[in-house]
Design a protein around this motif. Structure first.
Motif, mmCIF file in Angstrom:
data_model
loop_
_atom_site.group_PDB
_atom_site.id
_atom_site.type_symbol
_atom_site.label_atom_id
_atom_site.label_comp_id
_atom_site.label_asym_id
_atom_site.label_seq_id
_atom_site.Cartn_x
_atom_site.Cartn_y
_atom_site.Cartn_z
ATOM 1 N N PHE A 35 0.025 -13.772 -5.369
ATOM 2 C CA PHE A 35 -0.804 -14.904 -4.943
ATOM 3 C C PHE A 35 -0.007 -15.976 -4.206
ATOM 4 C CE2 PHE A 35 -3.836 -12.986 -7.910
ATOM 5 C CZ PHE A 35 -4.893 -12.845 -7.013
ATOM 6 N N ILE A 36 1.272 -16.063 -4.454
ATOM 7 C CA ILE A 36 2.123 -16.946 -3.640
ATOM 8 C C ILE A 36 2.166 -16.412 -2.215
ATOM 9 C CG2 ILE A 36 4.506 -17.695 -3.236
ATOM 10 C CD1 ILE A 36 4.783 -17.824 -6.354
ATOM 11 N N LYS A 37 2.344 -15.100 -2.081
ATOM 12 C CA LYS A 37 2.369 -14.475 -0.749
ATOM 13 C C LYS A 37 1.012 -14.617 -0.055
ATOM 14 C CE LYS A 37 5.972 -11.116 -1.814
ATOM 15 N NZ LYS A 37 6.298 -9.684 -2.002
ATOM 16 N N VAL A 38 -0.063 -14.445 -0.814
ATOM 17 C CA VAL A 38 -1.409 -14.589 -0.244
ATOM 18 C C VAL A 38 -1.598 -16.014 0.266
ATOM 19 C CG1 VAL A 38 -3.877 -14.651 -0.812
ATOM 20 C CG2 VAL A 38 -2.466 -12.727 -1.578
ATOM 21 N N TYR A 39 -1.186 -16.984 -0.530
ATOM 22 C CA TYR A 39 -1.333 -18.387 -0.134
ATOM 23 C C TYR A 39 -0.548 -18.689 1.139
ATOM 24 C CZ TYR A 39 -1.355 -23.457 -0.356
ATOM 25 O OH TYR A 39 -1.523 -24.787 -0.044
ATOM 26 N N LYS A 40 0.674 -18.194 1.205
ATOM 27 C CA LYS A 40 1.533 -18.486 2.359
ATOM 28 C C LYS A 40 1.084 -17.785 3.632
ATOM 29 C CE LYS A 40 5.785 -19.528 -0.134
ATOM 30 N NZ LYS A 40 7.172 -19.124 -0.411
ATOM 31 N N SER A 41 0.400 -16.656 3.481
ATOM 32 C CA SER A 41 0.065 -15.900 4.690
ATOM 33 C C SER A 41 -1.422 -15.574 4.807
ATOM 34 C CB SER A 41 0.886 -14.611 4.725
ATOM 35 O OG SER A 41 0.629 -13.823 3.589
ATOM 36 N N LEU A 42 -2.260 -16.398 4.227
ATOM 37 C CA LEU A 42 -3.704 -16.161 4.276
ATOM 38 C C LEU A 42 -4.222 -16.082 5.713
ATOM 39 C CD1 LEU A 42 -6.186 -15.757 2.479
ATOM 40 C CD2 LEU A 42 -6.533 -18.229 2.511
ATOM 41 N N ASP A 43 -3.587 -16.798 6.599
ATOM 42 C CA ASP A 43 -4.025 -16.776 7.998
ATOM 43 C C ASP A 43 -3.844 -15.405 8.656
ATOM 44 O OD1 ASP A 43 -1.217 -17.234 7.776
ATOM 45 O OD2 ASP A 43 -1.166 -17.924 9.856
ATOM 46 N N LYS A 44 -3.087 -14.508 8.028
ATOM 47 C CA LYS A 44 -2.885 -13.167 8.583
ATOM 48 C C LYS A 44 -4.009 -12.209 8.206
ATOM 49 C CE LYS A 44 2.020 -13.686 8.941
ATOM 50 N NZ LYS A 44 3.267 -13.645 8.221
ATOM 51 N N CYS A 45 -4.843 -12.619 7.255
ATOM 52 C CA CYS A 45 -6.000 -11.808 6.877
ATOM 53 C C CYS A 45 -7.093 -12.049 7.921
ATOM 54 C CB CYS A 45 -6.490 -12.192 5.480
ATOM 55 S SG CYS A 45 -7.867 -11.177 4.918
ATOM 56 N N LYS A 46 -7.658 -10.975 8.421
ATOM 57 C CA LYS A 46 -8.606 -11.081 9.529
ATOM 58 C C LYS A 46 -9.910 -11.787 9.161
ATOM 59 C CE LYS A 46 -6.623 -7.054 11.628
ATOM 60 N NZ LYS A 46 -6.598 -5.629 11.619
ATOM 61 N N ASN A 47 -10.472 -11.446 8.000
ATOM 62 C CA ASN A 47 -11.713 -12.082 7.561
ATOM 63 C C ASN A 47 -11.928 -11.819 6.081
ATOM 64 O OD1 ASN A 47 -13.204 -9.560 7.209
ATOM 65 N ND2 ASN A 47 -13.255 -9.462 9.450
ATOM 66 N N GLU A 48 -12.965 -12.437 5.531
ATOM 67 C CA GLU A 48 -13.226 -12.319 4.093
ATOM 68 C C GLU A 48 -13.564 -10.895 3.680
ATOM 69 O OE1 GLU A 48 -17.166 -13.031 5.984
ATOM 70 O OE2 GLU A 48 -15.211 -13.968 6.203
ATOM 71 N N ASN A 49 -14.079 -10.080 4.599
ATOM 72 C CA ASN A 49 -14.414 -8.693 4.276
ATOM 73 C C ASN A 49 -13.167 -7.833 4.075
ATOM 74 O OD1 ASN A 49 -17.163 -9.286 4.509
ATOM 75 N ND2 ASN A 49 -17.133 -8.887 6.695
ATOM 76 N N MET A 50 -12.064 -8.241 4.663
ATOM 77 C CA MET A 50 -10.803 -7.507 4.541
ATOM 78 C C MET A 50 -9.932 -8.055 3.416
ATOM 79 S SD MET A 50 -11.044 -5.294 6.955
ATOM 80 C CE MET A 50 -9.395 -4.681 7.041
ATOM 81 N N LEU A 51 -10.342 -9.140 2.786
ATOM 82 C CA LEU A 51 -9.508 -9.841 1.814
ATOM 83 C C LEU A 51 -9.084 -8.956 0.649
ATOM 84 C CD1 LEU A 51 -8.187 -12.557 1.182
ATOM 85 C CD2 LEU A 51 -10.289 -13.222 0.012
ATOM 86 N N LYS A 52 -10.025 -8.228 0.057
ATOM 87 C CA LYS A 52 -9.712 -7.394 -1.111
ATOM 88 C C LYS A 52 -8.656 -6.343 -0.762
ATOM 89 C CE LYS A 52 -11.995 -4.433 -4.527
ATOM 90 N NZ LYS A 52 -13.301 -3.879 -4.935
ATOM 91 N N SER A 53 -8.858 -5.614 0.315
ATOM 92 C CA SER A 53 -7.891 -4.570 0.672
ATOM 93 C C SER A 53 -6.567 -5.188 1.124
ATOM 94 C CB SER A 53 -8.456 -3.630 1.737
ATOM 95 O OG SER A 53 -8.774 -4.327 2.910
ATOM 96 N N TRP A 54 -6.611 -6.342 1.776
ATOM 97 C CA TRP A 54 -5.390 -7.027 2.203
ATOM 98 C C TRP A 54 -4.581 -7.465 0.983
ATOM 99 C CZ3 TRP A 54 -4.002 -12.415 2.194
ATOM 100 C CH2 TRP A 54 -2.906 -12.730 3.000
ATOM 101 N N ILE A 55 -5.257 -7.976 -0.033
ATOM 102 C CA ILE A 55 -4.573 -8.369 -1.266
ATOM 103 C C ILE A 55 -3.993 -7.129 -1.957
ATOM 104 C CG2 ILE A 55 -4.946 -9.280 -3.610
ATOM 105 C CD1 ILE A 55 -6.800 -11.395 -2.333
ATOM 106 N N CYS A 56 -4.704 -6.010 -1.896
ATOM 107 C CA CYS A 56 -4.179 -4.764 -2.480
ATOM 108 C C CYS A 56 -2.931 -4.279 -1.744
ATOM 109 C CB CYS A 56 -5.255 -3.682 -2.486
ATOM 110 S SG CYS A 56 -6.499 -3.937 -3.772
ATOM 111 N N VAL A 57 -2.894 -4.455 -0.435
ATOM 112 C CA VAL A 57 -1.693 -4.109 0.335
ATOM 113 C C VAL A 57 -0.509 -4.932 -0.168
ATOM 114 C CG1 VAL A 57 -0.592 -4.276 2.622
ATOM 115 C CG2 VAL A 57 -2.922 -3.413 2.427
#
Length: 186
Positions: A52-74
């Motif tokens: 979640f630290i990584k997610v917070y720092k790089s949230l702008d790299k996630c394309k949209n909310e629909n990709m969020l779950k799989s992006w967090i899994c990556v």
């Protein structure tokens, strides 16, 4: 519960409450995947925080909310692999080993009265046997099995989370299931 596009945009713009909603929505998934891959509740807790630290720092790299779950899994998968690699390079000392001192020998014990969510589920004997069988799978197979069969990610989400192509995911999943059947049933 999924994150709405409005919440996602708020989190992208630095809204802490919106980001907290992302954490609340996905922390069980992240912890569960980390626990399956790392096989240690403390390492899984550390990995969850790191994710979640990584997610917070790089949230702008996630394309949209629909990709969020799989992006967090990556991020979770990659973080766990990094932790496994780091641990394999470190020497360890067992806390169960007898420690010799000038005053004699003793065993260091750390009592724990708190059950983890995983321990609560393990109370079911059938689940415990299945868990042990899954733990015996090689990491490459275990990760696709956990993401697909336990956390119900789509094949494309598993492919994205593991950085594999769809065919490789499907073949590893088939092999993982066959290995699991052989381990579990005998």
């Amino acid at each position: 519960m999924e994150i709405t596009s409005q919440e996602f945009l708020k989190a992208l713009n630095g809204d802490i409450r919106a980001f907290e909603n992302i954490v609340k929505t996905y922390e069980r998934l992240v912890y569960s995947v980390a626990l399956r891959l790392l096989r240690n509740p403390e390492d899984a807790k550390d990995a969850t925080q790191e994710v979640f630290i990584k997610v917070y720092k790089s949230l702008d790299k996630c394309k949209n909310e629909n990709m969020l779950k799989s992006w967090i899994c990556v991020i979770t998968n990659n973080t766990c692999i990094d932790i496994i690699r780091k641990h394999s390079k470190q020497s360890t000392i067992s806390l169960d080993a007898q420690i010799e001192t000038d005053e004699g020998a003793f065993i260091f014990e750390i009592p724990s009265d708190e059950k983890t969510p995983e321990q609560k589920l393990v109370e079911d004997e059938g689940y415990e046997m299945l868990k042990a069988a899954i733990d015996k799978l090689p990491l490459d197979y275990r990760s696709v099995l956990v993401l697909r069969d336990i956390h119900s990610l789509s094949y494309s989400e598993v492919a994205e989370a593991t950085n594999l192509n769809m065919g490789t995911v499907k073949s590893r999943l088939a092999r993982a299931r066959a290995m699991l059947k052989k381990i579990y049933i005998g």
